[in-house]
Design a protein around this motif. Structure first.
Motif, PDB file in Angstrom:
ATOM      1  N   GLY A 271      21.291   7.522  82.587  1.00 31.27           N
ATOM      2  CA  GLY A 271      22.300   7.779  81.563  1.00 31.27           C
ATOM      3  C   GLY A 271      23.547   6.941  81.739  1.00 31.27           C
ATOM      4  N   ALA A 312      19.640  10.590  78.235  1.00 27.48           N
ATOM      5  CA  ALA A 312      20.654  10.913  77.231  1.00 27.48           C
ATOM      6  C   ALA A 312      20.510  12.346  76.728  1.00 27.48           C
ATOM      7  N   SER A 315      21.576  15.055  79.739  1.00 26.82           N
ATOM      8  CA  SER A 315      22.801  14.852  80.514  1.00 26.82           C
ATOM      9  C   SER A 315      23.463  16.192  80.796  1.00 26.82           C
TER      10      SER A 315
END
Length: 404
Positions: A271, A312, A315
């Motif tokens: 990420g 993503a 997260s």
């Protein structure tokens, strides 16, 4: 008739010879093509794996605040330094977590992170600092009285590449067991028993996808993932998968399992934070939790491992609910595989997702950082700072820079 039969018999060896020669030539060309097909990515892959723990951006630090018993430094100045270094204040806990501090009578109890120092890595452990009349009256490190102690220096700049990524490779020999077990549970529990490709994992993933009616589980081993990340594109074609499998087999023969695992942990994408892509568990642990990988709790290690498939979407900062669901799945897998006791996994699963976002790319002193780059080029290295992995310790007081 006898004459034509003789001519046919005489020509047959020539025809057979042409077939044999042609077939041999085709086989040689196919072999050469196969070598070429693998040689370029294999060369690139072997070099990347060998450099995985050596190539990283350099970081520029301000002058560290050193506390000395009897010196005129007040409690407020120390709190200011801790805030600038992204330490967080905790209430109630007898012992603050790594990267945190709490107030005690006439002082502070600080759980230091490890940080670069003039003689190598420093820090770690508990620092108990007491103050009286604007001076340091007492210092203890892990219960032992000391005359001085350094706080973590404030990060001034990261010399990242144009791609805006940061990495902090694992220290030599450091493979934190809870994190390793979490990653194996999430991605490849047969890693230490397969030769680079796992037919069982492929079959299991195909069955899971068939039952779900969609692609829900990957069949790639850690070795295959490393090959794809370092040497191949993301295209989903049979040719690319065949090359990936062949290269994974070659990689397993060239490097040990520990070397492959270390390279994987140092190069996996986890990420972004602060507008910077996080490459490897070292920088991800610092960015999300303010710690080094070997300081992560079981829940934190499982959270990082759970992010690998979709960083993503999972997260812990942007999507704590998804992160918790994925983390708890990893914890159940760890318990099922015998990596942790079931009760310990249940306790970790019951905990909320807690993060300690830590800046990884501050811009505190851009002009000074430019001057430091020029000096480092002259004095220290011919390797670009974006790849040298240096810790540049300056004499700049970050407060002076911000006041300018």
């Amino acid at each position: 008739m006898n004459g034509s039969t003789a001519r046919a018999g005489a020509s047959r060896p020539a025809w057979v010879l042409r077939v044999v020669v042609g077939g041999a030539a085709a086989a040689v060309l196919a072999a050469v093509a196969g070598v070429v097909w693998l040689a370029a990515p294999a060369w690139r892959l072997f070099g990347a794996v060998g450099a995985a723990s050596a190539v990283a951006p350099s970081h520029l630090y301000a002058r560290a605040l050193v506390l000395r018993r009897g010196e005129a430094i007040g409690l407020g100045r120390v709190r200011q330094e801790l805030d600038a270094a992204a330490y967080r204040e905790e209430d109630g806990a007898a012992v603050p977590d790594v990267g945190a501090f709490r107030t005690v009578p006439s002082g502070l109890l600080v759980h230091l992170r490890r940080f670069p120092g003039p003689q190598g890595p420093e820090g770690g452990g508990l620092l108990d600092a007491r103050f009286a009349s604007g001076r340091v009256s007492r210092l203890e490190r892990d219960g032992a009285v000391v005359g001085e102690a350094s706080l973590e220096p404030v990060l001034l700049a990261t010399y990242a590449s144009d791609a805006r990524t940061d990495r902090r490779p694992l220290a030599a020999g450091a493979l934190p067991e809870p994190l390793v077990h979490a990653v194996l549970a999430a991605e490849d529990d047969a890693f230490f028993s397969h030769g680079g490709v796992s037919l069982a994992a492929i079959a299991r993933a195909a069955w899971a996808d068939l039952r779900a009616g969609a692609a829900v589980q990957g069949g790639s081993t850690l070795t295959q993932q490393l090959v794809k990340n370092l040497a191949l594109s993301d295209e989903r074609t049979l040719t690319r998968k065949l090359r990936e499998a062949a290269l994974a087999g070659l990689l397993e023969r060239r490097f040990s399992k520990v070397e492959i695992l270390r390279a994987y942990l140092d190069t996996i994408y986890l990420g972004s934070h602060d507008g910077v892509g996080l490459i490897g568990v070292g920088i991800a642990a610092r960015a999300y939790f303010g710690k080094d990988p070997d300081q992560l709790s079981l829940a934190e290690a499982a959270t990082l491992a759970g992010m690998i498939a979709a960083p993503a979407r999972t997260s812990p900062i942007a999507h704590p609910g998804r992160a918790r669901a994925r983390r708890n799945w990893v914890l159940r897998r760890m318990a099922g595989l015998g990596y942790v006791p079931a009760a310990e996994a249940e306790r970790a699963a019951a905990a909320p997702v807690e993060t300690a976002p830590t800046p990884v790319a501050p811009v505190r002193a851009p002009y000074f950082a430019g001057a430091a780059r020029l000096e480092a080029r002259v004095r220290a290295t011919v390797v670009p700072l974006e790849r040298a992995g240096l810790a540049l310790l300056s004499t700049l007081d970050w407060r002076d820079q911000e006041a300018a």
